[in-house]
Design a protein around this motif. Sequence first.
Motif, short mmCIF file in Angstrom:
data_model
loop_
_atom_site.label_atom_id
_atom_site.label_comp_id
_atom_site.label_asym_id
_atom_site.label_seq_id
_atom_site.Cartn_x
_atom_site.Cartn_y
_atom_site.Cartn_z
N PRO A 16 -35.60 -9.81 -28.68
CA PRO A 16 -34.69 -10.92 -28.43
C PRO A 16 -35.38 -12.26 -28.13
O PRO A 16 -34.73 -13.30 -28.16
CB PRO A 16 -33.90 -10.45 -27.21
N THR A 87 -35.21 -11.44 -35.91
CA THR A 87 -34.85 -11.37 -34.49
C THR A 87 -34.15 -10.06 -34.09
O THR A 87 -33.45 -9.45 -34.89
CB THR A 87 -33.95 -12.57 -34.14
N GLY A 88 -34.37 -9.68 -32.85
CA GLY A 88 -33.69 -8.53 -32.29
C GLY A 88 -34.06 -7.26 -33.03
O GLY A 88 -35.24 -6.98 -33.27
N ASP A 89 -33.04 -6.50 -33.40
CA ASP A 89 -33.23 -5.33 -34.26
C ASP A 89 -32.69 -5.66 -35.65
O ASP A 89 -31.77 -6.45 -35.80
CB ASP A 89 -32.50 -4.11 -33.69
N LEU A 92 -28.66 -4.99 -37.04
CA LEU A 92 -27.47 -5.78 -36.71
C LEU A 92 -27.61 -7.17 -37.31
O LEU A 92 -28.52 -7.92 -36.93
CB LEU A 92 -27.30 -5.89 -35.20
N SER A 117 -32.61 -5.18 -29.62
CA SER A 117 -31.57 -6.13 -30.01
C SER A 117 -31.23 -7.07 -28.85
O SER A 117 -31.39 -6.72 -27.68
CB SER A 117 -30.32 -5.37 -30.44
N SER A 118 -30.69 -8.24 -29.20
CA SER A 118 -30.36 -9.22 -28.16
C SER A 118 -29.26 -8.73 -27.22
O SER A 118 -29.22 -9.14 -26.06
CB SER A 118 -29.97 -10.55 -28.78
N PHE A 169 -21.40 -11.23 -31.25
CA PHE A 169 -22.49 -12.01 -31.82
C PHE A 169 -21.93 -13.21 -32.59
O PHE A 169 -20.77 -13.21 -33.01
CB PHE A 169 -23.29 -11.15 -32.82
N LEU A 170 -22.78 -14.18 -32.85
CA LEU A 170 -22.55 -15.21 -33.88
C LEU A 170 -21.24 -15.98 -33.73
O LEU A 170 -20.70 -16.45 -34.71
CB LEU A 170 -22.57 -14.54 -35.27
N VAL A 196 -24.56 -15.22 -22.52
CA VAL A 196 -26.01 -15.22 -22.31
C VAL A 196 -26.65 -15.98 -23.47
O VAL A 196 -26.61 -15.56 -24.62
CB VAL A 196 -26.58 -13.79 -22.22
N LYS A 198 -29.94 -17.44 -25.20
CA LYS A 198 -31.37 -17.16 -25.31
C LYS A 198 -31.84 -16.09 -24.30
O LYS A 198 -32.75 -16.33 -23.51
CB LYS A 198 -32.17 -18.44 -25.18
N ALA A 199 -31.20 -14.95 -24.35
CA ALA A 199 -31.58 -13.82 -23.49
C ALA A 199 -33.08 -13.54 -23.63
O ALA A 199 -33.59 -13.51 -24.75
CB ALA A 199 -30.79 -12.58 -23.91
N THR A 226 -27.19 -19.23 -30.56
CA THR A 226 -28.15 -18.32 -29.89
C THR A 226 -27.60 -17.76 -28.59
O THR A 226 -28.29 -17.72 -27.57
CB THR A 226 -29.51 -19.00 -29.63
N ALA A 227 -26.35 -17.37 -28.61
CA ALA A 227 -25.75 -16.81 -27.40
C ALA A 227 -24.87 -15.63 -27.74
O ALA A 227 -24.33 -15.53 -28.84
CB ALA A 227 -24.93 -17.89 -26.69
N LEU A 228 -24.73 -14.75 -26.77
CA LEU A 228 -23.82 -13.62 -26.92
C LEU A 228 -22.66 -13.81 -25.96
O LEU A 228 -22.85 -14.32 -24.85
CB LEU A 228 -24.54 -12.32 -26.57
N1 SAH Z 1 -30.52 -8.82 -35.32
C1 SAH Z 1 -30.23 -9.66 -34.19
C2 SAH Z 1 -28.95 -10.46 -34.38
C3 SAH Z 1 -29.05 -11.50 -35.46
S1 SAH Z 1 -27.60 -12.45 -35.65
C4 SAH Z 1 -30.21 -8.79 -32.91
O1 SAH Z 1 -30.35 -7.57 -32.99
O2 SAH Z 1 -30.06 -9.37 -31.84
C5 SAH Z 1 -27.93 -13.85 -34.66
C6 SAH Z 1 -27.07 -13.83 -33.41
O3 SAH Z 1 -27.64 -12.92 -32.48
C7 SAH Z 1 -26.99 -15.15 -32.66
O4 SAH Z 1 -25.98 -15.96 -33.17
C8 SAH Z 1 -26.65 -14.69 -31.28
O5 SAH Z 1 -25.28 -14.35 -31.18
C9 SAH Z 1 -27.44 -13.40 -31.17
N2 SAH Z 1 -28.78 -13.59 -30.55
C10 SAH Z 1 -29.97 -13.43 -31.13
N3 SAH Z 1 -30.96 -13.61 -30.23
C11 SAH Z 1 -30.35 -13.88 -29.06
C12 SAH Z 1 -30.81 -14.11 -27.72
N4 SAH Z 1 -32.10 -14.10 -27.41
N5 SAH Z 1 -29.89 -14.32 -26.75
C13 SAH Z 1 -28.57 -14.31 -27.03
N6 SAH Z 1 -28.07 -14.09 -28.26
C14 SAH Z 1 -28.95 -13.86 -29.25
#
Ligand code: SAH
Length: 254
Positions: A16, A87-89, A92, A117-118, A169-170, A196, A198-199, A226-228
């Motif tokens: 994340p 980013t993340g996993d 998703l 994942s985030s 997400f998103l 959250v 930028k977790a 960049t928020a959930l």
């Molecule tokens: N594959 C990624 C998601 C990609 S889609 C995962 O597993 O996290 C991109 C969305 O993910 C962003 O719009 C936001 O909603 C979320 N996201 C990604 N990184 C983030 C973070 N560090 N903090 C909060 N939300 C995040």
Amino acid sequence: MDNFDHSKVYFVGAGPGDPELITLKGYNLLKQADIVIYAGSLINPELLNYCKSTAQCHDSAYMHLEQIITMMAEGVNAGKLVVRLQTGDLSLYGSIREQGEELEKLGIGFRSVAGVSSFLGAASELGVEYTVPEVSQSLIITRMAGRTPTPELESLESFAQHQTSMAIFLSVKGIGEVVDKLMTGGYPSDTPVSIVYKATWKDCQILKGTLADIAQKVTEAGIYKTALILVGRFLGEEYHYSKLYDAEFCHEYR
Ligand code: SAH
């Protein structure tokens, strides 16, 4: 020499944000990669410090699919170790399938390396569990329809009927609409919500509220990406001790 297969492209989940939240396998791949194509809008650039000095790192924010595929294919054909960092996993909202299929047309395979994942990073920032005994035992991971539509049976309203934990997400840009749909669907207006931003990054920001007031808080904070959006009573006060560590419960499941 590394033991990675240079005839394939490695898709790597970057985690994340916190550069220590990449897996060891992801780290080893970055350390040995000759070419790294990273999703610049969300990847923490500090991760690129793991790369060797001769590695070529390219931000895919400035590339379209065809350019990405061409760069990957040229790298693989030259015997280089190619890493696609996302980013993340990857599983998703990762768009790895389209990349994989385009590569396949060129006779190139890929391997995936899981990431944190985030939505997991966000829970750790808050120190919460999505599954709270007798409050919520399910997590719905979804998004609001945007440029990418969502299937009709997956509307936020229909998911809201369950009143379980939700990680959206998103969608923070449309927070007002998200809130309306969730309340129309069935969550009471006092349902806790956390945003959250930028977790696990150094500049992470957390907003706490309820469905009644979170939209205003998001607007005031100026958060639009960049928020959930985390929703549900798992964020609230109600809690019951789990049976898992109950003295009466057998150890086998701990
Ligand atoms: N594959 C990624 C998601 C990609 S889609 C995962 O597993 O996290 C991109 C969305 O993910 C962003 O719009 C936001 O909603 C979320 N996201 C990604 N990184 C983030 C973070 N560090 N903090 C909060 N939300 C995040």
